[in-house]
Scaffold this active site. Structure first.
Site, PDB file in Angstrom:
ATOM      1  N   SER A 142       0.829  -1.221  -0.058  1.00 47.78           N
ATOM      2  CA  SER A 142      -0.071  -0.099   0.020  1.00 47.78           C
ATOM      3  C   SER A 142       0.967   1.393  -0.075  1.00 47.78           C
ATOM      4  O   SER A 142       2.057   1.356   0.526  1.00 47.78           O
ATOM      5  CB  SER A 142      -0.911  -0.117   1.333  1.00 47.78           C
ATOM      6  N   TYR A 155      -2.333  -0.332  10.375  1.00 45.88           N
ATOM      7  CA  TYR A 155      -2.370  -0.793   8.948  1.00 45.88           C
ATOM      8  C   TYR A 155      -1.047  -0.675   8.031  1.00 45.88           C
ATOM      9  O   TYR A 155      -0.652  -1.766   7.436  1.00 45.88           O
ATOM     10  CB  TYR A 155      -3.582  -0.097   8.464  1.00 45.88           C
TER      11      TYR A 155
HETATM   12  P1  NAD Z   1     -12.081  -4.815  -0.010  1.00 45.60           P
HETATM   13  O1  NAD Z   1     -12.432  -4.551   1.462  1.00 45.60           O
HETATM   14  O2  NAD Z   1     -12.829  -4.537  -1.126  1.00 45.60           O
HETATM   15  O3  NAD Z   1     -11.420  -6.431  -0.255  1.00 45.60           O
HETATM   16  C1  NAD Z   1     -10.937  -7.020   0.749  1.00 45.60           C
HETATM   17  C2  NAD Z   1     -10.868  -8.536   0.327  1.00 45.60           C
HETATM   18  O4  NAD Z   1     -10.290  -9.025   1.407  1.00 45.60           O
HETATM   19  C3  NAD Z   1     -12.438  -8.935   0.488  1.00 45.60           C
HETATM   20  O5  NAD Z   1     -12.478  -9.977  -0.683  1.00 45.60           O
HETATM   21  C4  NAD Z   1     -12.545  -9.615   1.759  1.00 45.60           C
HETATM   22  O6  NAD Z   1     -13.538 -10.791   1.744  1.00 45.60           O
HETATM   23  C5  NAD Z   1     -11.123 -10.262   1.888  1.00 45.60           C
HETATM   24  N1  NAD Z   1     -10.854 -10.402   3.280  1.00 45.60           N
HETATM   25  C6  NAD Z   1     -10.994  -9.494   4.448  1.00 45.60           C
HETATM   26  N2  NAD Z   1     -10.643 -10.320   5.517  1.00 45.60           N
HETATM   27  C7  NAD Z   1     -10.618 -11.487   5.136  1.00 45.60           C
HETATM   28  C8  NAD Z   1     -10.300 -13.000   6.082  1.00 45.60           C
HETATM   29  N3  NAD Z   1     -10.438 -12.401   7.412  1.00 45.60           N
HETATM   30  N4  NAD Z   1     -10.284 -13.893   5.409  1.00 45.60           N
HETATM   31  C9  NAD Z   1     -10.404 -13.892   3.970  1.00 45.60           C
HETATM   32  N5  NAD Z   1     -10.547 -12.870   3.264  1.00 45.60           N
HETATM   33  C10 NAD Z   1     -10.695 -11.619   3.864  1.00 45.60           C
HETATM   34  O7  NAD Z   1     -10.836  -4.039  -0.479  1.00 45.60           O
HETATM   35  P2  NAD Z   1      -9.687  -3.942  -1.452  1.00 45.60           P
HETATM   36  O8  NAD Z   1      -9.466  -2.525  -1.626  1.00 45.60           O
HETATM   37  O9  NAD Z   1     -10.147  -4.506  -2.845  1.00 45.60           O
HETATM   38  O10 NAD Z   1      -8.505  -4.454  -0.875  1.00 45.60           O
HETATM   39  C11 NAD Z   1      -7.583  -5.492  -1.703  1.00 45.60           C
HETATM   40  C12 NAD Z   1      -6.302  -5.217  -1.055  1.00 45.60           C
HETATM   41  O11 NAD Z   1      -5.673  -3.976  -1.389  1.00 45.60           O
HETATM   42  C13 NAD Z   1      -6.131  -5.268   0.433  1.00 45.60           C
HETATM   43  O12 NAD Z   1      -4.901  -6.055   0.680  1.00 45.60           O
HETATM   44  C14 NAD Z   1      -5.609  -3.859   0.843  1.00 45.60           C
HETATM   45  O13 NAD Z   1      -4.984  -3.668   1.904  1.00 45.60           O
HETATM   46  C15 NAD Z   1      -5.007  -3.226  -0.560  1.00 45.60           C
HETATM   47  N6  NAD Z   1      -5.083  -1.965  -0.739  1.00 45.60           N
HETATM   48  C16 NAD Z   1      -6.225  -1.311  -0.843  1.00 45.60           C
HETATM   49  C17 NAD Z   1      -6.300   0.230  -0.874  1.00 45.60           C
HETATM   50  C18 NAD Z   1      -7.762   0.910  -1.264  1.00 45.60           C
HETATM   51  O14 NAD Z   1      -7.511   2.055  -1.320  1.00 45.60           O
HETATM   52  N7  NAD Z   1      -8.734   0.230  -1.666  1.00 45.60           N
HETATM   53  C19 NAD Z   1      -5.058   0.877  -1.195  1.00 45.60           C
HETATM   54  C20 NAD Z   1      -3.782   0.142  -0.838  1.00 45.60           C
HETATM   55  C21 NAD Z   1      -3.918  -1.178  -0.756  1.00 45.60           C
END
Ligand code: NAD
Length: 248
Positions: A142, A155
């Protein structure tokens, strides 16, 4: 583009957001994709359906990765579907919690590290026997690991751990021909970063980016598909910023 034809890929957290977009992108490139989900079975079904309708191959697997044995259980299920060869592992599942250090509880801290660090670490460990020369691991870091954005210290520390793992695992697995990288998204409009739906959140986000629009999951999926492909065969040990030029 069908450069992943014949490859198998596991994407964790693929029922929505960046994971879903990544699964669709890898399937479009020809890979057989395993859609991991936590509890959103219907959403996972819909992703599998979308891929199959487009002529691709997909299966779903539901496991909670927040428990100590979740990664072991997922690896076991993966092996029953793909046998002994996994080409692409995208460790995408993650959680975030905005809180100051004063507000952060031990439970929140432990849960963040359990899902964001412990789970991908042991998932890699448990799937290593199925990975061979040419296999590749892509973690999800991230912008928060590189810059102090938001109220995200715990985080951000989990994502800093991911950047460290990328280097150490790339060094140790390189001898087996396995590449290890990460993508580091900035703010992406998903359930995790839904503050972008409000004007204040949009303005804050646009204010720190060189490119002036809000990123969508597809913007990240393309970079993951690139890292998974043979075009990236000489890239390992790197965290690729995919953030529209955030906090330059
Ligand atoms: P999101 O919340 O839409 O998706 C997160 C996914 O992780 C979901 O499918 C959820 O079911 C799964 N998950 C969460 N807890 C879990 C558990 N205990 N067991 C199994 N699965 C689990 O968010 P996103 O934005 O699509 O995030 C995806 C990745 O990208 C993450 O690692 C997040 O940290 C990273 N990220 C997101 C952003 C952003 O701004 N959205 C920025 C930087 C990094």
């Amino acid at each position: 583009m069908s450069n992943l034809t014949g490859k198998t890929a596991l994407i964790t957290g693929a029922s929505r957001g960046i994971g879903r977009a990544t699964a669709l992108a890898l399937a479009k490139s020809g890979a057989q994709v395993l859609i991991h989900y936590s509890s959103a079975r219907n959403e996972a079904d819909a992703v599998v359906e979308d891929i199959r309708k487009a002529g691709g191959r997909a299966e779903k697997l539901g496991v909670d990765l927040g428990t100590p044995t979740g990664p072991h259980e997922l690896a076991k299920q993966v092996r029953t579907i793909i046998g002994d060869r996994l080409d692409i592992l995208v460790a995408n599942a993650g959680i975030s919690k905005a809180a100051s250090i004063e507000e952060t509880t031990i439970e929140d801290f432990d849960q963040l590290f359990a899902v964001n660090v412990r789970a991908p670490y042991f998932l890699v460990q448990q799937l290593l026997a199925t990975m061979c020369s040419g296999s590749t691991i892509i973690f999800t870091s991230s912008l928060a690991a590189r810059a102090a954005v938001g109220n995200l210290s715990a985080y951000a520390a989990t994502k800093g751990a991911i950047d460290t793992l990328v280097k150490h695992l790339a060094a140790s697995l390189g001898t087996r021909g396995i590449r290890v990288n990460a993508v580091a998204p900035g703010v992406v409009e998903t359930d995790m970063s839904n503050f972008t739906k409000a004007e204040e959140g949009r303005n804050l986000t646009l204010g720190m980016q060189a490119l002036k629009r809000i990123a969508q999951p597809d913007d990240i999926a393309g970079a993951v598909a690139f890292l998974a492909s043979d075009e990236a065969r000489w890239i390992t040990g790197d965290t690729l910023r995919v953030d529209g030029g955030s906090k330059l």
